[in-house]
Scaffold this motif. Structure first.
Motif, PDB file in Angstrom:
ATOM      1  N   THR A 131      -4.607  11.637   6.222  1.00 15.90           N
ATOM      2  CA  THR A 131      -4.472  11.068   4.875  1.00 15.90           C
ATOM      3  C   THR A 131      -5.873  10.974   4.271  1.00 15.90           C
ATOM      4  OG1 THR A 131      -4.859   8.793   5.567  1.00 15.90           O
ATOM      5  CG2 THR A 131      -2.579   9.554   5.654  1.00 15.90           C
ATOM      6  N   GLY A 180       0.824  -1.215   0.000  1.00 20.27           N
ATOM      7  CA  GLY A 180       0.000   0.000   0.000  1.00 20.27           C
ATOM      8  C   GLY A 180       0.847   1.248   0.000  1.00 20.27           C
ATOM      9  N   SER A 191       1.050   3.467  -2.575  1.00 22.01           N
ATOM     10  CA  SER A 191       0.656   4.457  -3.591  1.00 22.01           C
ATOM     11  C   SER A 191       0.115   5.754  -3.019  1.00 22.01           C
ATOM     12  CB  SER A 191      -0.395   3.834  -4.521  1.00 22.01           C
ATOM     13  OG  SER A 191      -1.400   3.190  -3.763  1.00 22.01           O
ATOM     14  N   ARG A 192      -0.368   5.704  -1.794  1.00 18.75           N
ATOM     15  CA  ARG A 192      -1.003   6.893  -1.199  1.00 18.75           C
ATOM     16  C   ARG A 192      -0.702   6.951   0.285  1.00 18.75           C
ATOM     17  NH1 ARG A 192      -6.421   6.117  -0.763  1.00 18.75           N
ATOM     18  NH2 ARG A 192      -6.515   4.009  -1.611  1.00 18.75           N
ATOM     19  N   GLY A 227      -1.713   7.142  15.582  1.00 17.89           N
ATOM     20  CA  GLY A 227      -2.933   7.753  16.112  1.00 17.89           C
ATOM     21  C   GLY A 227      -3.729   8.301  14.952  1.00 17.89           C
ATOM     22  N   LYS A 259      -6.843  -4.731  13.670  1.00 19.24           N
ATOM     23  CA  LYS A 259      -5.619  -4.046  14.130  1.00 19.24           C
ATOM     24  C   LYS A 259      -5.121  -4.625  15.465  1.00 19.24           C
ATOM     25  CE  LYS A 259      -5.133  -1.323  10.627  1.00 19.24           C
ATOM     26  NZ  LYS A 259      -3.977  -1.496   9.740  1.00 19.24           N
ATOM     27  N   TYR A 314     -12.498  -3.063  11.961  1.00 19.29           N
ATOM     28  CA  TYR A 314     -11.158  -2.469  11.848  1.00 19.29           C
ATOM     29  C   TYR A 314     -10.360  -2.680  13.147  1.00 19.29           C
ATOM     30  CZ  TYR A 314      -7.713   1.275  10.905  1.00 19.29           C
ATOM     31  OH  TYR A 314      -6.566   1.996  10.699  1.00 19.29           O
ATOM     32  N   ILE A 334      -3.645  10.189  11.753  1.00 23.66           N
ATOM     33  CA  ILE A 334      -2.713  10.651  10.725  1.00 23.66           C
ATOM     34  C   ILE A 334      -3.536  11.189   9.562  1.00 23.66           C
ATOM     35  CG2 ILE A 334      -0.722  10.014   9.277  1.00 23.66           C
ATOM     36  CD1 ILE A 334      -0.345   9.566  12.373  1.00 23.66           C
ATOM     37  N   SER A 375      -0.547  -5.741  -6.502  1.00 21.33           N
ATOM     38  CA  SER A 375      -0.652  -6.993  -5.752  1.00 21.33           C
ATOM     39  C   SER A 375      -1.707  -6.822  -4.664  1.00 21.33           C
ATOM     40  CB  SER A 375       0.723  -7.317  -5.128  1.00 21.33           C
ATOM     41  OG  SER A 375       0.665  -8.527  -4.428  1.00 21.33           O
ATOM     42  N   ASP A 376      -2.709  -7.690  -4.682  1.00 23.43           N
ATOM     43  CA  ASP A 376      -3.773  -7.612  -3.685  1.00 23.43           C
ATOM     44  C   ASP A 376      -3.267  -8.226  -2.376  1.00 23.43           C
ATOM     45  OD1 ASP A 376      -6.008  -7.733  -2.123  1.00 23.43           O
ATOM     46  OD2 ASP A 376      -7.222  -8.899  -3.518  1.00 23.43           O
ATOM     47  N   ALA A 377      -3.126  -7.393  -1.369  1.00 20.58           N
ATOM     48  CA  ALA A 377      -2.550  -7.832  -0.094  1.00 20.58           C
ATOM     49  C   ALA A 377      -3.361  -8.965   0.543  1.00 20.58           C
ATOM     50  CB  ALA A 377      -2.459  -6.649   0.864  1.00 20.58           C
ATOM     51  N   ASN A 387      -3.169  -1.355  -4.960  1.00 22.27           N
ATOM     52  CA  ASN A 387      -4.302  -2.181  -5.339  1.00 22.27           C
ATOM     53  C   ASN A 387      -4.846  -1.731  -6.686  1.00 22.27           C
ATOM     54  OD1 ASN A 387      -6.268  -4.162  -4.961  1.00 22.27           O
ATOM     55  ND2 ASN A 387      -7.711  -2.641  -4.173  1.00 22.27           N
ATOM     56  N   SER A 388      -5.168  -0.425  -6.795  1.00 19.31           N
ATOM     57  CA  SER A 388      -5.741   0.059  -8.059  1.00 19.31           C
ATOM     58  C   SER A 388      -5.090   1.337  -8.594  1.00 19.31           C
ATOM     59  CB  SER A 388      -7.245   0.277  -7.886  1.00 19.31           C
ATOM     60  OG  SER A 388      -7.470   1.161  -6.816  1.00 19.31           O
ATOM     61  N   SER A 389      -4.349   2.075  -7.757  1.00 23.28           N
ATOM     62  CA  SER A 389      -3.788   3.361  -8.209  1.00 23.28           C
ATOM     63  C   SER A 389      -2.494   3.184  -9.011  1.00 23.28           C
ATOM     64  CB  SER A 389      -3.476   4.270  -7.023  1.00 23.28           C
ATOM     65  OG  SER A 389      -4.448   4.198  -6.035  1.00 23.28           O
ATOM     66  N   ILE A 421       0.082   7.098   4.146  1.00 19.26           N
ATOM     67  CA  ILE A 421       1.231   6.752   4.986  1.00 19.26           C
ATOM     68  C   ILE A 421       2.257   5.949   4.183  1.00 19.26           C
ATOM     69  CG2 ILE A 421       1.932   5.333   6.969  1.00 19.26           C
ATOM     70  CD1 ILE A 421      -0.757   6.130   8.312  1.00 19.26           C
ATOM     71  N   ASN A 480       1.649  -2.383   5.420  1.00 20.89           N
ATOM     72  CA  ASN A 480       0.959  -1.121   5.649  1.00 20.89           C
ATOM     73  C   ASN A 480      -0.423  -1.062   5.008  1.00 20.89           C
ATOM     74  OD1 ASN A 480       0.847   2.015   5.944  1.00 20.89           O
ATOM     75  ND2 ASN A 480       0.692   1.655   3.732  1.00 20.89           N
TER      76      ASN A 480
HETATM   77  P1  NAP Z   1      -4.927   5.262   2.585  1.00 22.13           P
HETATM   78  O1  NAP Z   1      -4.507   6.666   2.369  1.00 22.13           O
HETATM   79  O2  NAP Z   1      -6.363   4.884   2.362  1.00 22.13           O
HETATM   80  O3  NAP Z   1      -3.985   4.299   1.658  1.00 22.13           O
HETATM   81  C1  NAP Z   1      -4.178   2.913   1.684  1.00 22.13           C
HETATM   82  C2  NAP Z   1      -3.112   2.224   0.859  1.00 22.13           C
HETATM   83  O4  NAP Z   1      -3.342   0.801   0.923  1.00 22.13           O
HETATM   84  C3  NAP Z   1      -3.174   2.594  -0.622  1.00 22.13           C
HETATM   85  O5  NAP Z   1      -1.869   2.595  -1.142  1.00 22.13           O
HETATM   86  C4  NAP Z   1      -3.995   1.456  -1.230  1.00 22.13           C
HETATM   87  O6  NAP Z   1      -3.728   1.192  -2.616  1.00 22.13           O
HETATM   88  C5  NAP Z   1      -3.493   0.293  -0.398  1.00 22.13           C
HETATM   89  N1  NAP Z   1      -4.424  -0.826  -0.408  1.00 22.13           N
HETATM   90  C6  NAP Z   1      -5.724  -0.851  -0.036  1.00 22.13           C
HETATM   91  N2  NAP Z   1      -6.232  -2.083  -0.208  1.00 22.13           N
HETATM   92  C7  NAP Z   1      -5.224  -2.857  -0.704  1.00 22.13           C
HETATM   93  C8  NAP Z   1      -5.111  -4.211  -1.113  1.00 22.13           C
HETATM   94  N3  NAP Z   1      -6.154  -5.051  -1.023  1.00 22.13           N
HETATM   95  N4  NAP Z   1      -3.920  -4.640  -1.587  1.00 22.13           N
HETATM   96  C9  NAP Z   1      -2.856  -3.824  -1.673  1.00 22.13           C
HETATM   97  N5  NAP Z   1      -2.893  -2.526  -1.298  1.00 22.13           N
HETATM   98  C10 NAP Z   1      -4.079  -2.041  -0.838  1.00 22.13           C
HETATM   99  O7  NAP Z   1      -4.581   4.765   4.068  1.00 22.13           O
HETATM  100  P2  NAP Z   1      -3.535   5.368   5.145  1.00 22.13           P
HETATM  101  O8  NAP Z   1      -4.254   6.344   5.993  1.00 22.13           O
HETATM  102  O9  NAP Z   1      -2.275   5.761   4.480  1.00 22.13           O
HETATM  103  O10 NAP Z   1      -3.286   4.067   6.061  1.00 22.13           O
HETATM  104  C11 NAP Z   1      -2.169   3.203   5.892  1.00 22.13           C
HETATM  105  C12 NAP Z   1      -2.150   2.183   7.025  1.00 22.13           C
HETATM  106  O11 NAP Z   1      -2.057   2.866   8.273  1.00 22.13           O
HETATM  107  C13 NAP Z   1      -3.422   1.332   7.092  1.00 22.13           C
HETATM  108  O12 NAP Z   1      -3.081   0.018   7.499  1.00 22.13           O
HETATM  109  C14 NAP Z   1      -4.225   2.018   8.174  1.00 22.13           C
HETATM  110  O13 NAP Z   1      -5.131   1.138   8.793  1.00 22.13           O
HETATM  111  C15 NAP Z   1      -3.123   2.471   9.116  1.00 22.13           C
HETATM  112  N6  NAP Z   1      -3.512   3.583  10.000  1.00 22.13           N
HETATM  113  C16 NAP Z   1      -3.889   4.787   9.482  1.00 22.13           C
HETATM  114  C17 NAP Z   1      -4.239   5.801  10.358  1.00 22.13           C
HETATM  115  C18 NAP Z   1      -4.651   7.164   9.877  1.00 22.13           C
HETATM  116  O14 NAP Z   1      -5.015   7.969  10.718  1.00 22.13           O
HETATM  117  N7  NAP Z   1      -4.564   7.481   8.598  1.00 22.13           N
HETATM  118  C19 NAP Z   1      -4.217   5.579  11.741  1.00 22.13           C
HETATM  119  C20 NAP Z   1      -3.832   4.346  12.220  1.00 22.13           C
HETATM  120  C21 NAP Z   1      -3.474   3.349  11.326  1.00 22.13           C
HETATM  121  P3  NAP Z   1      -4.592   1.928  -3.790  1.00 22.13           P
HETATM  122  O15 NAP Z   1      -4.098   3.353  -3.855  1.00 22.13           O
HETATM  123  O16 NAP Z   1      -4.266   1.178  -5.030  1.00 22.13           O
HETATM  124  O17 NAP Z   1      -6.013   1.838  -3.372  1.00 22.13           O
END
Ligand code: NAP
Length: 248
Positions: free
Chosen positions: A191, A13, A15-16, A187, A160, A156, A189, A63-65, A38-40, A18, A91
């Motif tokens: 995004t 993950g 592409s976007r 905490g 986690k 979720y 973040i 690659s689908d995680a 996944n799709s980006s 964290i 991630n």
């Molecule tokens: P995000 O902006 O929604 O990005 C999610 C990333 O995961 C994207 O690169 C997406 O790819 C990829 N992804 C989603 N489904 C997938 C799959 N089936 N196979 C492969 N890749 C996949 O999320 P984020 O906020 O950066 O979060 C990243 C991690 O940190 C997650 O595990 C989240 O639970 C954790 N987290 C986030 C926060 C927060 O506040 N943001 C807090 C605690 C924990 P595509 O672009 O192709 O869709």
């Protein structure tokens, strides 16, 4: 000498959000980065081109995680393309929030598959090469919600919290081969994932955080640099809270 010089890192993950921040920061520290999406595809390939300018090798893989076989194939491809796998950052993650009363079985299963089963998939896929080289660092992205719980996020939170139990068990099983496994619990973040929340909710979250701000992808990436590098060579089985003091 840069902290991650010549280390090959897989980031799921990337592409976007964290994951993207981790790709960028790791490249700055000299790591060669293989990351998934996944799709980006457009955003992912643009990111690979951008970070390659730092003089490191970078490649994006679709690659689908959640898919066991795709994780096996990914590890094979990365070994072929990069020559080794030194660090894995699990991630990739999604949310499908709803109160338990309204949550369907599909939304529970999907979140657990993408967030938790994915960690099993990748760990299985990289175990052999890491055991062979008798060294490795695996970093799993948990969440403050996995520790504390959150109304509207039973699926979720369960995924986690599961990651933390899995992480500690892997640390116990693989420690004797110098393979370390730690979790990070971010905490709030800012995004796209949190961009779905309304402004009032975001303001109240920020206000409740001792450091009075949401975190950035770089804040998480810097913690990953520590856990990936030899600076943390005596740290395993831990959950590092990177949350501005939220749980304090
Ligand atoms: P995000 O902006 O929604 O990005 C999610 C990333 O995961 C994207 O690169 C997406 O790819 C990829 N992804 C989603 N489904 C997938 C799959 N089936 N196979 C492969 N890749 C996949 O999320 P984020 O906020 O950066 O979060 C990243 C991690 O940190 C997650 O595990 C989240 O639970 C954790 N987290 C986030 C926060 C927060 O506040 N943001 C807090 C605690 C924990 P595509 O672009 O192709 O869709």
């Amino acid at each position: 000498m840069k902290l991650l010089q010549d280390k090959t890192v897989i980031i799921t993950g990337g592409s976007r959000g964290i994951g993207k921040g981790i790709v960028e920061v790791f490249a700055q520290h000299g790591a060669n980065v293989a990351f998934t999406y996944n799709s980006s595809s457009e955003a992912a390939n643009a990111l690979a081109d951008e970070v390659s300018k730092q003089g490191v090798k970078a490649k994006a893989y679709q690659s689908d995680a959640a898919d066991y076989e795709q994780a096996q194939q990914l590890a094979k491809d990365v070994l072929e393309d990069f020559g080794s796998i030194d660090v894995v950052i699990n991630n990739a993650g999604i949310t499908k929030d709803n109160l338990l009363m309204r949550m369907g079985e599909e939304d529970f299963d999907k979140v657990v598959e993408v967030n938790l089963k994915s960690v099993f998939n990748m760990t299985k896929a990289v175990m052999k090469p890491m055991l062979k080289q008798r060294k490795g660092s695996i970093i799993n992205m948990s969440s403050v919600v996995g520790v504390k719980g959150n109304a509207g996020q039973t699926n979720y939170a369960a995924s986690k919290a599961g990651i933390i139990g899995f992480t500690k068990s892997v640390a116990l099983e693989l420690g004797s081969r110098d393979i370390r496994c730690n979790a990070i619990a971010p905490g709030f973040i800012e995004t796209e994932m949190t961009g779905k929340l309304d402004e009032a909710t975001v303001a109240s979250w920020r206000n409740a955080i001792p450091l009075k701000r949401g975190g950035t992808p770089e804040d998480i990436a810097n913690a990953c640099v520590f856990l990936a590098s030899d600076l943390s060579s005596y740290v395993t089985g831990q959950t590092l809270h990177v949350d501005g003091g939220m749980l304090t």
